[in-house]
Design a protein around this motif. Structure first.
Motif, PDB file in Angstrom:
ATOM      1  N   GLY A 124       1.698   5.220  -9.771  1.00  0.00           N
ATOM      2  CA  GLY A 124       1.607   4.319 -10.908  1.00  0.00           C
ATOM      3  C   GLY A 124       1.784   2.859 -10.552  1.00  0.00           C
ATOM      4  N   GLY A 125       1.949   2.558  -9.279  1.00  0.00           N
ATOM      5  CA  GLY A 125       2.102   1.179  -8.836  1.00  0.00           C
ATOM      6  C   GLY A 125       3.535   0.697  -8.773  1.00  0.00           C
ATOM      7  N   ARG A 126       4.489   1.573  -9.032  1.00  0.00           N
ATOM      8  CA  ARG A 126       5.896   1.172  -9.027  1.00  0.00           C
ATOM      9  C   ARG A 126       6.399   1.022  -7.598  1.00  0.00           C
ATOM     10  NH1 ARG A 126      10.247   2.705 -13.010  1.00  0.00           N
ATOM     11  NH2 ARG A 126      12.196   2.095 -12.007  1.00  0.00           N
ATOM     12  N   LEU A 127       7.179  -0.013  -7.350  1.00  0.00           N
ATOM     13  CA  LEU A 127       7.694  -0.282  -6.019  1.00  0.00           C
ATOM     14  C   LEU A 127       8.745   0.760  -5.638  1.00  0.00           C
ATOM     15  CD1 LEU A 127       7.347  -2.462  -3.782  1.00  0.00           C
ATOM     16  CD2 LEU A 127       9.386  -3.570  -4.736  1.00  0.00           C
TER      17      LEU A 127
ATOM     18  N   ARG B  86       0.824  -1.217   0.000  1.00  0.00           N
ATOM     19  CA  ARG B  86       0.000   0.000   0.000  1.00  0.00           C
ATOM     20  C   ARG B  86       0.858   1.267   0.000  1.00  0.00           C
ATOM     21  NH1 ARG B  86      -2.060  -0.854   4.404  1.00  0.00           N
ATOM     22  NH2 ARG B  86      -1.096   0.713   5.760  1.00  0.00           N
ATOM     23  N   VAL B  87       1.877   1.320   0.874  1.00  0.00           N
ATOM     24  CA  VAL B  87       2.638   2.555   1.085  1.00  0.00           C
ATOM     25  C   VAL B  87       3.867   2.631   0.189  1.00  0.00           C
ATOM     26  CG1 VAL B  87       3.909   3.910   2.811  1.00  0.00           C
ATOM     27  CG2 VAL B  87       1.786   2.739   3.448  1.00  0.00           C
ATOM     28  N   HIS B  88       4.522   1.504  -0.050  1.00  0.00           N
ATOM     29  CA  HIS B  88       5.775   1.510  -0.814  1.00  0.00           C
ATOM     30  C   HIS B  88       5.517   1.342  -2.308  1.00  0.00           C
ATOM     31  CE1 HIS B  88       9.087   0.925   2.409  1.00  0.00           C
ATOM     32  NE2 HIS B  88       8.089   1.609   2.900  1.00  0.00           N
ATOM     33  N   ARG B  89       4.567   2.079  -2.799  1.00  0.00           N
ATOM     34  CA  ARG B  89       4.298   2.132  -4.236  1.00  0.00           C
ATOM     35  C   ARG B  89       3.983   3.567  -4.607  1.00  0.00           C
ATOM     36  NH1 ARG B  89       0.355  -3.163  -5.136  1.00  0.00           N
ATOM     37  NH2 ARG B  89       1.982  -4.601  -5.832  1.00  0.00           N
ATOM     38  N   ASP B  90       4.434   3.975  -5.786  1.00  0.00           N
ATOM     39  CA  ASP B  90       4.080   5.315  -6.233  1.00  0.00           C
ATOM     40  C   ASP B  90       2.699   5.284  -6.885  1.00  0.00           C
ATOM     41  OD1 ASP B  90       4.299   4.374  -8.867  1.00  0.00           O
ATOM     42  OD2 ASP B  90       6.209   5.352  -9.249  1.00  0.00           O
TER      43      ASP B  90
ATOM     44  N   LEU C 167      12.297   7.000  -3.382  1.00  0.00           N
ATOM     45  CA  LEU C 167      13.399   6.310  -4.059  1.00  0.00           C
ATOM     46  C   LEU C 167      12.910   5.045  -4.771  1.00  0.00           C
ATOM     47  CD1 LEU C 167      16.305   6.536  -1.427  1.00  0.00           C
ATOM     48  CD2 LEU C 167      15.834   8.083  -3.340  1.00  0.00           C
ATOM     49  N   ASN C 168      13.222   4.963  -6.059  1.00  0.00           N
ATOM     50  CA  ASN C 168      12.869   3.771  -6.819  1.00  0.00           C
ATOM     51  C   ASN C 168      13.505   2.532  -6.186  1.00  0.00           C
ATOM     52  OD1 ASN C 168      11.387   5.229  -8.667  1.00  0.00           O
ATOM     53  ND2 ASN C 168      13.073   5.396 -10.138  1.00  0.00           N
ATOM     54  N   ALA C 169      12.760   1.455  -6.161  1.00  0.00           N
ATOM     55  CA  ALA C 169      13.246   0.218  -5.564  1.00  0.00           C
ATOM     56  C   ALA C 169      14.308  -0.422  -6.453  1.00  0.00           C
ATOM     57  CB  ALA C 169      12.090  -0.745  -5.354  1.00  0.00           C
ATOM     58  N   TYR C 170      15.136  -1.234  -5.821  1.00  0.00           N
ATOM     59  CA  TYR C 170      16.223  -1.944  -6.492  1.00  0.00           C
ATOM     60  C   TYR C 170      15.809  -3.384  -6.779  1.00  0.00           C
ATOM     61  CZ  TYR C 170      18.822   2.127  -5.020  1.00  0.00           C
ATOM     62  OH  TYR C 170      19.241   3.430  -4.842  1.00  0.00           O
ATOM     63  N   LEU C 171      16.702  -4.113  -7.434  1.00  0.00           N
ATOM     64  CA  LEU C 171      16.437  -5.522  -7.702  1.00  0.00           C
ATOM     65  C   LEU C 171      16.170  -6.269  -6.398  1.00  0.00           C
ATOM     66  CD1 LEU C 171      16.360  -8.027  -9.546  1.00  0.00           C
ATOM     67  CD2 LEU C 171      18.849  -8.206  -9.230  1.00  0.00           C
ATOM     68  N   GLU C 172      16.970  -6.024  -5.353  1.00  0.00           N
ATOM     69  CA  GLU C 172      16.798  -6.776  -4.117  1.00  0.00           C
ATOM     70  C   GLU C 172      15.426  -6.521  -3.505  1.00  0.00           C
ATOM     71  OE1 GLU C 172      18.512  -4.353  -0.331  1.00  0.00           O
ATOM     72  OE2 GLU C 172      20.029  -5.407  -1.500  1.00  0.00           O
ATOM     73  N   ASP C 173      14.896  -5.308  -3.637  1.00  0.00           N
ATOM     74  CA  ASP C 173      13.557  -5.023  -3.106  1.00  0.00           C
ATOM     75  C   ASP C 173      12.514  -5.866  -3.816  1.00  0.00           C
ATOM     76  OD1 ASP C 173      14.238  -2.771  -1.274  1.00  0.00           O
ATOM     77  OD2 ASP C 173      14.862  -1.816  -3.136  1.00  0.00           O
ATOM     78  N   HIS C 174      12.587  -5.912  -5.140  1.00  0.00           N
ATOM     79  CA  HIS C 174      11.635  -6.710  -5.909  1.00  0.00           C
ATOM     80  C   HIS C 174      11.801  -8.193  -5.604  1.00  0.00           C
ATOM     81  CE1 HIS C 174      11.483  -2.934  -8.180  1.00  0.00           C
ATOM     82  NE2 HIS C 174      10.390  -3.366  -8.766  1.00  0.00           N
ATOM     83  N   ALA C 175      13.048  -8.659  -5.648  1.00  0.00           N
ATOM     84  CA  ALA C 175      13.285 -10.101  -5.518  1.00  0.00           C
ATOM     85  C   ALA C 175      12.942 -10.604  -4.117  1.00  0.00           C
ATOM     86  CB  ALA C 175      14.745 -10.410  -5.853  1.00  0.00           C
ATOM     87  N   PHE C 176      13.385  -9.880  -3.081  1.00  0.00           N
ATOM     88  CA  PHE C 176      13.070 -10.317  -1.719  1.00  0.00           C
ATOM     89  C   PHE C 176      11.567 -10.339  -1.490  1.00  0.00           C
ATOM     90  CE2 PHE C 176      17.246  -8.888   0.578  1.00  0.00           C
ATOM     91  CZ  PHE C 176      17.985  -9.605  -0.340  1.00  0.00           C
ATOM     92  N   LEU C 177      10.865  -9.339  -2.047  1.00  0.00           N
ATOM     93  CA  LEU C 177       9.423  -9.291  -1.834  1.00  0.00           C
ATOM     94  C   LEU C 177       8.711 -10.384  -2.625  1.00  0.00           C
ATOM     95  CD1 LEU C 177       7.179  -7.931  -0.325  1.00  0.00           C
ATOM     96  CD2 LEU C 177       7.081  -6.156  -2.097  1.00  0.00           C
ATOM     97  N   VAL C 178       9.193 -10.711  -3.813  1.00  0.00           N
ATOM     98  CA  VAL C 178       8.632 -11.863  -4.531  1.00  0.00           C
ATOM     99  C   VAL C 178       8.778 -13.120  -3.683  1.00  0.00           C
ATOM    100  CG1 VAL C 178       8.965 -13.402  -6.504  1.00  0.00           C
ATOM    101  CG2 VAL C 178       8.915 -10.938  -6.870  1.00  0.00           C
TER     102      VAL C 178
END
Length: 658
Positions: A435-438, A429-433, A449-460
């Motif tokens: 447009g839905g970007r993490l 809910r909060v960590h998205r802009d 701050l735009n999320a990095y690969l580790e943010d996407h991968a760890f959350l997946v």
């Protein structure tokens, strides 16, 4: 020029907002100012729980004369390594190449086009122990910039090529093999410390990913001994739960006292898996202690988790955690002598005249043990607490979600499951802009701050674990959407694998890959694990192909250097198999009994889907039905399924080698 950090959200940057140094955050404005002034940037990188960062601030950055020297010759930039891992990784690699070592604070001198040319870590205010003073360093670099620019630019071009090297890795056509996994285990055995557990000497770091890999390979001698050694040593906070960042010695006795969310999330899962394998109650208690500490002391309003606790309180490292014998006696009364023997406490102490408590003596009876720890926690609560880094990082929160979700399912702790759900909801809910970007980080619900690969991968990974723990399809749906975004923004279409920054990220001196799993899993390794598990749950071939492209880049390197690739080795083990997909459908009570067969044992190469009936939203459940009204388990390998079974004994037999 004025200090420009007052409007930042990073606690580390805010700690420096009143310095007389004209600090700026990293960004285009700082780079433009350096170009206009034709001076280097001084990029100073640290984090809020860093002891020596605080020391250098007090000694140098708060000094008016030193600040004037910095402001005169440089554009001074402060970076929180946890908010900007891309900047930190680049310049850490550069300093290690130039000096042979690294650490924080990291102080790097950089040309206006971002190329590093000199750097180091801590520098004292006056020369000592063969180290130049910080003012001497500042003046020498300023003189070199004035007098030796051509030399600096030539060296910078060479270093730029080195920093881009990870992006030029080429995939290997050699197949994955079980022999590689055996090679990794053998290499870990060579560096293992059989006396104290762990790998290498002092300082000694917890190696949660390596331990998980070993447990998955059936190795228990090194892994369980290391878990026990850490749990009974001073790095484990016996009173309040949780682990410090590392041990300053080889015996796990005296820690560097800062507590990081990521360490504790990773270690909680390692201890959970160790307990599943061994049945050792010490390991189970350590899971509870660690996660209960996380919920009690690290949970922010809204349900996500803060980042770290400082090593210092009242300006002294470890003061909050250490005890003299007299303090123990005053706090514990009639229980004191049994506790002192258990802790191994002495009047001399093991840390600056006090004692970091260990649990290596005779353990008191359970009621005494509980009373002692509760009383010490009560007394310690009256002390001045260490500082809190209250930013919320997506990647570290994802590690916490995965730990809470898996432990909640295995240990039947609904409060852990609820905490995992709430934290996941907060991030989504909060960590998205808009447009839905993490996004990477937030403080007081202000995400940026735009999320990095580790943010996407760890959350997946975390969302997949949360789905497997709860069987709520929404988490699998979110994992798939996030995985698709990760592939679209981070994939290397030329050589395979992933970059650590997205294709539209601010351009840095080099675009790097995140490869090594120290101190946390790399974004690349996590992407491989998450995508392989998603493939097993959904059958979507692209997920497997993208994961295999990560392994093709490093699977020949990882077995030779297993201490640096623990999570990647887990991805390799999953890819090699054999893996199992388990689908359970039917009435909840019976389905839960079947699920216990899967969950009670550590099965890293099994994925689990479930629900009351067939569910098109979960591909592994498509077409699966109960048998004569009874809950049924379907055990599949690469989507070829055996006949369903309805009893736990039959299911256990089918999973005997999983």
């Amino acid at each position: 020029m004025a200090n420009a950090l007052a409007h930042e959200t990073s606690p580390y940057l805010l700690q420096h907002r009143d310095n007389p140094v004209a600090w700026m955050p990293w960004g285009e404005e700082a780079l433009t100012r350096a170009r206009e002034r034709d001076v280097p940037l001084l990029v100073s990188i640290g984090y809020s729980a860093c002891h020596w960062c605080h020391v250098m601030e007090r000694e140098s950055f708060e000094d008016e004369a030193v600040a004037a020297l910095m402001n005169e010759h440089f554009v001074c930039v402060k970076v929180d390594r946890e908010e900007r891992p891309d900047v930190d990784a680049l310049y850490m690699e550069a300093v290690q190449a130039m000096t042979g070592h690294g650490g924080w604070p990291l102080n790097v001198f950089v040309t206006p086009d971002q190329v590093p040319f000199f750097g180091g870590t801590y520098f004292p205010p006056q020369p000592r122990m063969n180290m130049p003073s910080w003012p001497q360093v500042l003046q020498a670099v300023a003189d070199a910039w004035r007098d030796r620019r051509p030399e600096i630019e030539t060296q910078g071009a060479q270093l730029r090529e080195r920093l881009a090297a990870s992006a030029s890795l080429r995939p290997s056509d050699a197949p994955l093999s079980t022999a590689q996994l055996e090679q990794a285990v053998a290499a870990l055995r060579e560096s293992y410390d059989p006396r104290h557990g762990g790998w290498g000497g002092a300082p000694k770091f917890p190696s949660a990913s390596v331990i998980d890999f070993l447990l998955g390979q059936g190795e228990t001698e090194m892994s369980i001994a290391t878990l026990r050694a850490m749990a009974t040593g001073g790095m484990h906070d016996l009173v309040g739960g949780g682990f410090a960042r590392y041990s300053t010695d080889a015996t796990w006795t005296v820690p560097h006292f800062e507590k990081m969310l990521y360490d504790n999330a990773l270690l909680a899962r390692a201890y959970l898996h160790g307990w599943q394998v061994s049945g050792d109650d010490l390991l189970r208690r350590t899971v509870h202690d660690t996660l209960d500490w996380m919920l009690r002391e690290m949970r922010a309003p809204g349900g996500a988790f803060w980042s770290a606790l400082d090593a210092d309180s009242e300006g002294v490292e470890g003061r909050f955690y250490a005890w003299t014998v007299d303090q123990l006696r005053a706090a514990l009364g009639g229980d004191a002598e049994a506790a002192i023997a258990w802790f191994g406490a002495t009047h001399r102490g093991n840390f600056e005249g006090a004692n970091v408590l260990e649990a290596r003596g005779p353990e008191p009876p359970g009621d005494v043990r509980a009373r002692v720890l509760a009383r010490l926690l009560e007394v310690r609560a009256q002390r001045v607490r260490p500082g809190l880094d209250d930013k919320l990082l997506t990647s570290w929160n994802a590690l916490a979600i995965a730990a809470l979700a898996e432990a909640g399912a295995v240990l039947r702790r609904e409060d852990y499951l609820d905490a995992a759900r709430t934290a996941a909801e907060y991030l989504l809910r909060v960590h998205r802009d808009p447009g839905g970007r993490l996004l990477r980080t937030s403080k007081d619900a202000d995400a940026r701050l735009n999320a990095y690969l580790e943010d996407h991968a760890f959350l997946v990974e975390a969302l997949v674990v949360l789905y497997e723990a709860t069987w709520e399809p929404r988490w699998l749906h979110e994992a798939r959407e996030l995985a698709d975004a990760m592939v679209a923004r981070f994939a290397d279409e030329e050589n395979g694998g992933f970059f650590s920054t997205s294709s539209d990220h601010q351009e840095l001196v080099a675009r790097r890959r995140d490869l090594e799993d120290t101190p946390i899993p790399s974004g690349s390794s996590s992407a491989a694990v998450g995508l392989l598990r998603l493939y097993a749950l959904t059958g979507r071939a692209e997920y497997e192909e993208r994961a295999q492209s990560v392994l093709a880049l490093v699977h020949e390197i990882a077995p030779k250097h297993p201490a640096a690739f623990g999570h990647l080795l887990q991805a390799m083990a999953f890819a090699i198999g054999p893996t199992r997909e388990v689908a359970i459908v039917g009435p909840q009570t019976d389905a839960d009994a079947l699920a216990r067969v899967v969950r009670d044992t550590y099965r890293p190469r099994v994925v689990l889907a479930g629900g009351p009936a067939a569910n098109d939203a979960v591909p592994l459940l498509e077409g699966r039905t109960p048998v004569d009204g009874d809950a049924a388990a379907y055990v599949c390998e690469r989507f070829a399924c055996q006949r369903p079974v309805t009893g736990p004994v039959e299911l256990e037999r089918l999973l005997a080698d999983a």
